[in-house]
Design a protein around this motif. Structure first.
Motif, PDB file in Angstrom:
ATOM      1  N   SER A 229       5.184  -2.028   8.998  1.00 17.84           N
ATOM      2  CA  SER A 229       6.352  -1.142   9.007  1.00 17.84           C
ATOM      3  C   SER A 229       5.951   0.313   8.827  1.00 17.84           C
ATOM      4  CB  SER A 229       7.341  -1.550   7.911  1.00 17.84           C
ATOM      5  OG  SER A 229       7.900  -2.811   8.199  1.00 17.84           O
ATOM      6  N   GLY A 230       4.951   0.556   7.981  1.00 18.23           N
ATOM      7  CA  GLY A 230       4.482   1.926   7.799  1.00 18.23           C
ATOM      8  C   GLY A 230       3.933   2.516   9.077  1.00 18.23           C
ATOM      9  N   ALA A 231       3.134   1.727   9.798  1.00 21.84           N
ATOM     10  CA  ALA A 231       2.605   2.205  11.076  1.00 21.84           C
ATOM     11  C   ALA A 231       3.727   2.464  12.071  1.00 21.84           C
ATOM     12  CB  ALA A 231       1.624   1.180  11.643  1.00 21.84           C
ATOM     13  N   ARG A 232       4.713   1.586  12.093  1.00 17.81           N
ATOM     14  CA  ARG A 232       5.861   1.792  12.996  1.00 17.81           C
ATOM     15  C   ARG A 232       6.603   3.081  12.657  1.00 17.81           C
ATOM     16  NH1 ARG A 232       8.705  -1.589  16.321  1.00 17.81           N
ATOM     17  NH2 ARG A 232       7.753  -3.602  16.809  1.00 17.81           N
ATOM     18  N   LEU A 233       6.759   3.366  11.369  1.00 23.67           N
ATOM     19  CA  LEU A 233       7.424   4.606  10.976  1.00 23.67           C
ATOM     20  C   LEU A 233       6.695   5.815  11.551  1.00 23.67           C
ATOM     21  CD1 LEU A 233       8.271   4.008   7.192  1.00 23.67           C
ATOM     22  CD2 LEU A 233       9.918   4.312   9.053  1.00 23.67           C
ATOM     23  N   ALA A 234       5.370   5.819  11.421  1.00 25.90           N
ATOM     24  CA  ALA A 234       4.585   6.957  11.905  1.00 25.90           C
ATOM     25  C   ALA A 234       4.658   7.076  13.424  1.00 25.90           C
ATOM     26  CB  ALA A 234       3.129   6.815  11.453  1.00 25.90           C
ATOM     27  N   VAL A 235       4.510   5.961  14.120  1.00 24.98           N
ATOM     28  CA  VAL A 235       4.496   5.999  15.583  1.00 24.98           C
ATOM     29  C   VAL A 235       5.890   6.344  16.117  1.00 24.98           C
ATOM     30  CG1 VAL A 235       4.056   4.664  17.672  1.00 24.98           C
ATOM     31  CG2 VAL A 235       2.550   4.416  15.692  1.00 24.98           C
ATOM     32  N   ASN A 236       6.922   5.768  15.534  1.00 25.39           N
ATOM     33  CA  ASN A 236       8.284   6.110  15.978  1.00 25.39           C
ATOM     34  C   ASN A 236       8.592   7.580  15.748  1.00 25.39           C
ATOM     35  OD1 ASN A 236       9.011   3.592  17.001  1.00 25.39           O
ATOM     36  ND2 ASN A 236       9.755   2.863  15.017  1.00 25.39           N
ATOM     37  N   HIS A 237       8.070   8.133  14.659  1.00 30.14           N
ATOM     38  CA  HIS A 237       8.240   9.566  14.401  1.00 30.14           C
ATOM     39  C   HIS A 237       7.598  10.378  15.520  1.00 30.14           C
ATOM     40  CE1 HIS A 237       8.119  13.441  12.383  1.00 30.14           C
ATOM     41  NE2 HIS A 237       6.798  13.449  12.492  1.00 30.14           N
TER      42      HIS A 237
END
Length: 272
Positions: A110-118
């Protein structure tokens, strides 16, 4: 009862006492947490010739009441060996699926998704990743988060690997620029590799974030002092160590095998 707990780190001495602040932060937090429950920490390094066998003998000899594992690689025999010995054991981070031990982790996918979606929400059209070591679960989980986010956005995945060191991040960024010169965003699986990527981009004359946006993972102190300051995902080291300590103390008291996953949080700074 020995009154001691082993903190076993699956990295060589040169890595533990190098630029990576993770191991010092974990060691300090473990010492504080165990001191609160009147336990002594015994630091053991789980790499090098014969180290696994020595640690197994030490643990089996009754010198410690429990074991905390940090930075284990999938091929490492120690988690399975210590579990077989029957001494209570927990892992800092999710262990390999075949190892039935409790763990405390942050939500890496989820943390990686947050960064990539940002990065995607900022309009970036070619988002690559500098992934961590493929034989480490944290590296796998952060890569999975990246892959899921770019797939959902209809983008092509662009993956290069590093080993969580700054030098590997710099080298991976150079390979990425040669292979994909029009890349406009990079998610690095930890802050050290992101810092290395920033250095390579600066040498290549690429402006951050104008030409290439960069995000990392950890939010260690250095992330606030890069140029520009680094957008990153916060790795809650103290909270994770606290959770791991509570799990181990509970196991040493006869409690059940349980695990805890802490939520991820994106910290936005000027690099994106």
């Amino acid at each position: 009862m020995s009154g001691s707990v082993a903190l076993v780190v699956g990295e060589p001495l040169s890595r533990v006492f190098s630029e990576d602040p993770l191991f010092a932060l974990v060691s300090r937090s473990v010492s504080r947490e165990l001191g609160d429950v009147d336990r002594q920490v015994v630091l053991m390094l789980g790499t090098g010739p014969g180290s696994s066998a020595r640690i197994e003998r030490y643990v089996a000899g009754g010198h410690v009441d429990g074991v905390m594992l940090v930075s284990m690689h999938e091929s490492d025999p120690l988690p399975r060996a210590i579990d077989r010995i029957g001494v209570p054991v927990v892992s800092y981070g999710r262990p390999a699926p075949s190892v039935p031990i409790g763990f405390a982790d942050s939500d890496n996918p989820s943390g990686a998704r947050l960064a990539v979606n940002h990065l995607l929400n900022r309009g970036r059209r070619k988002v690559a990743t500098i992934a961590g070591p493929p034989d480490m679960i944290a590296g796998q989980d952060r890569l999975a988060g990246y892959l899921g986010a770019v797939a959902d956005a209809g983008q092509r995945a662009q993956v290069v690997h590093g080993d969580f060191t700054r030098q590997s991040g710099a080298e991976a960024m150079a390979r990425l620029l040669r292979a994909e010169p029009d890349v406009d965003a990079v998610f690095a699986a930890n802050d050290l590799m992101a810092i290395g990527a920033l250095q390579t981009l600066r040498r290549a004359g690429r402006r951050v974030p104008d030409d290439v946006a960069v995000a990392g993972y950890d939010d260690f102190e250095a992330a606030r002092f890069t140029h520009p300051p680094l957008t990153t995902v916060r790795h809650p080291v103290a909270e994770q160590v606290g959770a791991m300590t509570r799990l181990l103390v509970d196991r040493m008291g006869g409690g059940p095998l349980t695990s805890i996953v802490l939520p991820a949080e994106l910290v936005i700074r000027e690099s994106t």
